[in-house]
Design a protein around this motif. Sequence first.
Motif, PDB file in Angstrom:
ATOM      1  N   GLY A 150      93.066   4.980 -22.536  1.00 29.59           N
ATOM      2  CA  GLY A 150      94.441   4.617 -22.232  1.00 29.59           C
ATOM      3  C   GLY A 150      95.487   5.394 -22.993  1.00 29.59           C
ATOM      4  N   GLY A 151      95.064   6.277 -23.861  1.00 28.81           N
ATOM      5  CA  GLY A 151      96.031   7.063 -24.618  1.00 28.81           C
ATOM      6  C   GLY A 151      96.731   8.088 -23.749  1.00 28.81           C
ATOM      7  N   GLY A 152      97.730   8.704 -24.320  1.00 29.16           N
ATOM      8  CA  GLY A 152      98.475   9.725 -23.601  1.00 29.16           C
ATOM      9  C   GLY A 152      99.766  10.045 -24.310  1.00 29.16           C
ATOM     10  N   LEU A 153     100.629  10.725 -23.598  1.00 29.32           N
ATOM     11  CA  LEU A 153     101.935  11.093 -24.126  1.00 29.32           C
ATOM     12  C   LEU A 153     102.965  10.065 -23.676  1.00 29.32           C
ATOM     13  CD1 LEU A 153     103.769  13.171 -25.558  1.00 29.32           C
ATOM     14  CD2 LEU A 153     103.994  14.325 -23.336  1.00 29.32           C
ATOM     15  N   VAL A 154     103.717   9.544 -24.608  1.00 26.84           N
ATOM     16  CA  VAL A 154     104.726   8.528 -24.294  1.00 26.84           C
ATOM     17  C   VAL A 154     105.980   8.812 -25.121  1.00 26.84           C
ATOM     18  CG1 VAL A 154     103.742   6.945 -26.001  1.00 26.84           C
ATOM     19  CG2 VAL A 154     105.154   6.041 -24.153  1.00 26.84           C
ATOM     20  N   GLN A 155     107.117   8.537 -24.543  1.00 25.02           N
ATOM     21  CA  GLN A 155     108.372   8.731 -25.258  1.00 25.02           C
ATOM     22  C   GLN A 155     108.629   7.589 -26.228  1.00 25.02           C
ATOM     23  OE1 GLN A 155     111.457   9.318 -22.274  1.00 25.02           O
ATOM     24  NE2 GLN A 155     111.352  11.536 -22.600  1.00 25.02           N
ATOM     25  N   ALA A 156     109.286   7.898 -27.292  1.00 24.95           N
ATOM     26  CA  ALA A 156     109.656   6.869 -28.252  1.00 24.95           C
ATOM     27  C   ALA A 156     110.423   5.754 -27.534  1.00 24.95           C
ATOM     28  CB  ALA A 156     110.505   7.461 -29.365  1.00 24.95           C
TER      29      ALA A 156
END
Length: 122
Positions: A8-14
């Motif tokens: 479920g990980g990935g790139l996400v914005q603050a």
Amino acid sequence: EVQLQASGGGLVQAGGSLRLSCAVSGSTFDDYTIGWFRQAPGSEREGISAFRTWDAVSNYADSVRGRFTISRDVAKNLLYLQVNNVKPEDTSIYYCAVGRIASTAPYEYAYWGEGTLVTVSS
């Protein structure tokens, strides 16, 4: 043999959210603890939560309390870590592990899965 897999990980914005999953299989324990940990580059592994299967009670590290929430899908044998209002300092590889004591100390856990990378952009 106990096997775990975090996903479920990935790139996400603050400020955003994501949900991590931990699949556990092969456990012969009636009751056990599932811990979530994270490790940022150059840092020690940090325990962030522990879930007790026998009473479904979770505890959280101060660094994540109020933003991270554990839930469980018993039918699918999945444990979720809901991560809200993410911050750049949450960037880490996240792991789940199985142990016998409700602790956030990594040495209390005997079984580990491969982690999933969470990257938070500012």
